[in-house]
Design a protein around this motif. Structure first.
Motif: not given
Length: 85
Positions: A3-5, A27-29, A32-34, A69-73
């Motif tokens: 739900d958070v993602k 989730d791994d897009t 920041r670096t892009s 990345r969405v994962d790390t956020i």
């Protein structure tokens, strides 16, 4: 955590990638670096996260390690909700 993602993905798509297909934001897009997120959009996202999830994110936590990345956020949100740093 899904739900958070999903909330994070929806916010990013609506605010920073209007018209982009949700399938293109995984989730791994890299965000920041892009160049999808810059400093101003990161601040916007921090405000969204703090208001949506009742957490406080410190300035030193907004770097590439947590916001690329969405994962790390989502992992940062989970740590904050659990009372961890």
């Amino acid at each position: 955590m899904n739900d958070v993602k999903q909330a994070i993905r929806t916010h990013i798509l609506n605010e920073f990638l209007p018209g982009e297909s949700e399938a293109n934001l995984r989730d791994d897009t890299p965000l920041r670096t892009s160049g999808i997120l810059d400093s101003m959009s990161t601040l916007n996202l921090v405000t969204f996260l703090e208001q949506s999830f009742g957490i406080t994110i410190d300035a030193h936590e907004t770097g590439v390690d947590n916001f690329d990345r969405v994962d790390t956020i989502a992992a940062l949100v989970a740590r904050k909700q659990a009372g961890e740093a």
